[in-house]
Design a protein around this motif. Structure first.
Motif, PDB file in Angstrom:
ATOM      1  N   GLU A   1      31.126 -71.380  41.475  1.00  0.00           N
ATOM      2  CA  GLU A   1      30.572 -71.025  40.978  1.00  0.00           C
ATOM      3  C   GLU A   1      31.668 -69.639  40.230  1.00  0.00           C
ATOM      4  OE1 GLU A   1      26.897 -69.874  42.906  1.00  0.00           O
ATOM      5  OE2 GLU A   1      26.381 -71.663  43.536  1.00  0.00           O
ATOM      6  N   LEU A   2      32.010 -70.997  39.165  1.00  0.00           N
ATOM      7  CA  LEU A   2      32.980 -69.064  38.117  1.00  0.00           C
ATOM      8  C   LEU A   2      32.866 -69.776  36.632  1.00  0.00           C
ATOM      9  CD1 LEU A   2      36.248 -69.527  39.647  1.00  0.00           C
ATOM     10  CD2 LEU A   2      34.521 -67.882  40.371  1.00  0.00           C
ATOM     11  N   SER A   3      32.309 -69.008  35.824  1.00  0.00           N
ATOM     12  CA  SER A   3      32.429 -68.730  34.181  1.00  0.00           C
ATOM     13  C   SER A   3      33.424 -68.231  33.641  1.00  0.00           C
ATOM     14  CB  SER A   3      30.583 -68.821  34.059  1.00  0.00           C
ATOM     15  OG  SER A   3      30.798 -67.453  34.290  1.00  0.00           O
ATOM     16  N   ILE A   4      33.535 -68.839  32.188  1.00  0.00           N
ATOM     17  CA  ILE A   4      34.137 -67.584  31.761  1.00  0.00           C
ATOM     18  C   ILE A   4      33.115 -68.254  30.021  1.00  0.00           C
ATOM     19  CG2 ILE A   4      36.031 -67.648  32.373  1.00  0.00           C
ATOM     20  CD1 ILE A   4      36.917 -69.128  30.993  1.00  0.00           C
ATOM     21  N   PRO A   5      33.027 -67.156  28.942  1.00  0.00           N
ATOM     22  CA  PRO A   5      32.624 -67.707  28.144  1.00  0.00           C
ATOM     23  C   PRO A   5      32.805 -68.607  27.094  1.00  0.00           C
ATOM     24  CG  PRO A   5      33.300 -65.328  27.637  1.00  0.00           C
ATOM     25  CD  PRO A   5      34.014 -65.612  29.026  1.00  0.00           C
ATOM     26  N   PRO A   6      31.715 -69.555  27.282  1.00  0.00           N
ATOM     27  CA  PRO A   6      32.785 -71.299  26.161  1.00  0.00           C
ATOM     28  C   PRO A   6      33.961 -70.895  24.947  1.00  0.00           C
ATOM     29  CG  PRO A   6      29.561 -70.779  26.433  1.00  0.00           C
ATOM     30  CD  PRO A   6      30.297 -69.592  26.637  1.00  0.00           C
ATOM     31  N   GLU A   7      33.661 -69.863  24.412  1.00  0.00           N
ATOM     32  CA  GLU A   7      34.653 -70.446  23.631  1.00  0.00           C
ATOM     33  C   GLU A   7      35.829 -69.790  24.004  1.00  0.00           C
ATOM     34  OE1 GLU A   7      32.182 -66.013  23.681  1.00  0.00           O
ATOM     35  OE2 GLU A   7      31.854 -68.224  23.398  1.00  0.00           O
ATOM     36  N   ALA A   8      35.690 -69.591  25.694  1.00  0.00           N
ATOM     37  CA  ALA A   8      37.063 -69.346  25.746  1.00  0.00           C
ATOM     38  C   ALA A   8      38.210 -70.197  27.037  1.00  0.00           C
ATOM     39  CB  ALA A   8      37.020 -67.461  27.186  1.00  0.00           C
ATOM     40  N   ARG A   9      36.765 -71.504  26.782  1.00  0.00           N
ATOM     41  CA  ARG A   9      37.312 -72.430  27.802  1.00  0.00           C
ATOM     42  C   ARG A   9      38.566 -73.322  26.703  1.00  0.00           C
ATOM     43  NH1 ARG A   9      39.480 -74.893  30.969  1.00  0.00           N
ATOM     44  NH2 ARG A   9      38.994 -76.729  32.281  1.00  0.00           N
ATOM     45  N   HIS A  10      39.670 -73.317  27.711  1.00  0.00           N
ATOM     46  CA  HIS A  10      41.019 -74.707  26.610  1.00  0.00           C
ATOM     47  C   HIS A  10      41.497 -73.172  25.941  1.00  0.00           C
ATOM     48  CE1 HIS A  10      39.326 -77.926  28.882  1.00  0.00           C
ATOM     49  NE2 HIS A  10      38.708 -77.226  27.866  1.00  0.00           N
ATOM     50  N   THR A  11      41.253 -71.913  25.358  1.00  0.00           N
ATOM     51  CA  THR A  11      42.347 -70.996  25.319  1.00  0.00           C
ATOM     52  C   THR A  11      43.166 -70.748  26.381  1.00  0.00           C
ATOM     53  OG1 THR A  11      40.725 -69.252  25.664  1.00  0.00           O
ATOM     54  CG2 THR A  11      40.607 -70.776  23.516  1.00  0.00           C
TER      55      THR A  11
END
Length: 651
Positions: A596-606
């Motif tokens: 249940e970890l999360s980061i902003p969608p725009e930061a994923r695959h950066t």
């Protein structure tokens, strides 16, 4: 209707009933067939086995489920109940198919007990720790040579150092809870304090400077709002009595004396004297760099924050000046202008010229006559120590005051010439909400001389990193595109200590790759070469253990770019396979969902976003590693080696 799980007796009874009925039915069916058919002995035996196999299978499956699943579930149920009721009691691991949950269950029990113990000791330990940190901070503040005071939003003193205590003579001795208005009773200072407390902008970090008189001294007071709710105001003091007297007394006399020598001293000699005098003013440290928009904002605060008399226009910039005296000067000028033009609003602009800069007030109307300006030059500014005139403040800055009409024929302006500042960029107000400026617990970590392999996992300095590339064919045409990294110190992910760099790949980025990480050719056109970025990354990651997800791919990307790292490397992909070999999905997205970890969608695959997600994943895995007695780096490296699969990454 039955609620909850059925009781064991009910299940056993149902199981025996169904098994018995099945066996009885099979036996009756076999007996009937035997009476109807004439079968050989071998055929009769096979018939009876087939007829009874259903009931026997039902009984066997029931026994297996009872022994390997239902009984372990009841044990787990009972142990969880015991854990809630008596956290200090030992926990029995469930057997059967749930036996692998034993280490996790014991770790849950241990953490539950630890939490209860910490809760019971919270007041005692918390008070002790708070006192220690307070003593550390106070020890640092006490050694500062500058008087430092910290006030709450109501002006009550929260903290001060010994230098500040010595700064206030008896009977004005400092004491916690004393109010600023009683320590330094200056209406301008009080107004500036209230305006700073009421500032709407949460990132308003510009200091407010006030020049005041107290204890027969001239004091420069600087007020800065600290972030947080409720806000706090940091105040620093400086005795500028001698400097201020020198500026308004000795230098004023010398300037007038130079002017009087014009009739008796040769022009060449007088020019040299004035040039030397002008140079001495230029290098005087009393003039500091001021951001024009901050100046207009502070001036509006002093005039009337609710009225908003001044609207900054044009491109903001830096100029040189003595803030308290300039604010007082412009306060008087605006008041005079507003008295003549009571319904007028003003615009404020910084105009750059080769010989310096102008601060200009612009309004709709006519310019001010020179006779009126001469009257203003002799006006006394009572709010400043020693009550200087407008002319004295202008002389302090080597400035001129004039008024002229605007080229549009509708507006006019009042101008004050000032010195330009060498500073170029705008002030940085983008400050992290919770930057990590101190952690005294670092002093209790293992010494750097201890071998890395023997260090506890939660005491490692870890740099989590990730790379983005032009594609997956790293041994072919694809290459490094960006590196992102973040740091974990003392088992804490530092929000502000990050590394993020683009690399010029010296080739076009395929559209398919851009669709994943969002990096375009124009983003990396002016980026440095890989060798430069890799050297910076080596400096950033110095003395740390590296952490990555599917590290073999990222290490290959760095290696093909010319960097062979010698750091120990931890891989959350391999650690996950070692911890949960029976579970599917060990990629980063599956792991993030599992924990249940999360980061902003725009930061994923950066690169930076994935590095931070990997760091969060590591912190989530750490308690599970401890439950399996994997406590040191050496043990963890051996553990993750058991899960190595050459199909991972690009080996």
């Amino acid at each position: 209707m039955r609620k909850g799980l059925p009781t064991p007796q009910w299940l056993v009874g149902l199981w025996l009933l169904l098994g018995g009925v099945s066996l009885a039915g099979g036996a009756m069916f076999a007996a009937w067939l035997e009476s109807q058919l004439a079968l050989a002995p071998a055929a009769k035996l096979l018939m009876w086995l087939c007829a009874l196999s259903g009931g026997a299978t039902l009984l066997a499956v029931g026994y297996l489920l009872e022994h390997y699943l239902f009984k372990p579930l009841r044990t787990l149920h009972a142990e969880l109940g015991k854990l809630i009721a008596h956290p200090n009691k030992p926990i029995d691991a469930p057997g059967g198919w749930l036996e692998s949950l034993g280490p996790d269950l014991r770790q849950i029990a241990k953490r539950w007990r630890d939490d209860r113990e910490r809760f019971e000791a919270a007041h005692r330990e918390g008070a002790r720790e708070a006192a220690r940190i307070r003593q550390e901070l106070e020890g640092l503040v006490q050694r500062l040579a500058t008087p430092v005071l910290l006030f709450d939003q109501h002006g009550r003193l929260l903290l001060f150092n010994s230098t500040a205590s010595a700064f206030f003579p008896s009977p004005f001795n400092l004491g916690l809870g004393k109010e600023l208005k009683n320590l330094l009773p200056d209406p301008v200072l009080a107004a500036r304090f209230d305006a700073l407390v009421a500032a709407i902008e949460a990132d308003d970090t510009f200091a407010r400077d006030v020049l005041t008189s107290a204890f027969e001294r001239t004091i420069s007071v600087s007020l800065t709002r600290l972030s947080g709710t409720p806000c706090k105001i940091l105040v620093t003091l400086k005795d500028v009595t001698r400097v201020w007297q020198n500026e308004l007394g000795v230098k004023k006399s010398l300037t007038l004396a130079l002017d009087s020598l014009e009739q008796t001293v040769p022009a060449s000699s007088l020019s040299t004297l004035k040039e030397l005098w002008h140079h001495s003013e230029l290098v005087n440290e009393r003039l500091s760099s001021i951001w024009s928009n901050a100046f207009w904002h502070t001036l509006d605060e002093q005039l009337n924050p609710s009225l908003k008399l001044i609207t900054p226009i044009g491109v903001p910039g830096w100029f040189k000046g003595h803030v308290p005296s300039l604010i007082a000067l412009f306060d008087l000028l605006v008041t005079q202008l507003h008295g003549q033009l009571p319904k007028c609003r003003f615009e404020g602009s910084l105009i750059r010229k080769e010989q310096g800069a102008w601060l200009a007030f612009i309004w709709q109307g006519a310019a001010i006559e020179e006779t009126r300006l001469n009257q203003w030059r002799s006006t006394v500014i009572d709010s400043l120590p020693l009550s200087p005139t407008v002319g004295d403040i202008l002389r302090l800055h080597g400035s001129e005051l004039w008024s002229e009409g605007d080229p549009d024929g509708v507006h006019a302006r009042l101008c004050v010439s000032l010195k330009s500042s060498t500073r170029q960029s705008a002030p940085n107000t983008d400050i992290a909400s919770r930057p990590e400026f101190h952690d005294f617990e670092i002093a209790h970590l293992a010494p750097p001389s201890m071998p890395l392999a023997d260090r506890a996992l939660d005491q490692l300095a870890i740099v989590a990193f990730d790379t983005e590339t032009t594609g997956l064919d790293l041994r072919g045409a694809d290459t490094l595109l960006s590196i992102g990294a973040c740091r974990i110190v003392n088992n804490r992910l530092l929000a502000s200590d990050v590394f993020e760099r683009y690399v010029n790949p010296k080739r076009a980025i395929p559209d398919a790759s851009t669709a994943i990480h969002g990096i375009r050719d124009e983003d990396v056109h002016d980026a440095p070469a890989a060798s430069v970025v890799l050297e910076e990354f080596q400096t950033y990651a110095r003395e740390a253990v590296l952490l990555a997800h599917n590290a073999s791919f990222d290490l290959l990307a760095l290696s093909m770019a010319g960097e062979n790292l010698t750091h120990p490397v931890l891989d959350t992909l391999l650690i996950s396979k070692g911890l949960d070999s029976a579970l599917p999905g060990h990629d980063l997205d599956s792991q993030a969902k599992r924990y249940e970890l999360s980061i902003p969608p725009e930061a994923r695959h950066t690169a930076l976003g994935d590095a931070q997600l990997t760091a969060e994943l590591w912190l989530s895995m750490l308690p599970r590693l401890k439950a399996r007695n994997i406590l040191t780096l050496g043990k963890l490296l051996a553990f993750q080696a058991t899960a190595l699969d050459r199909r991972d990454g690009s080996l």
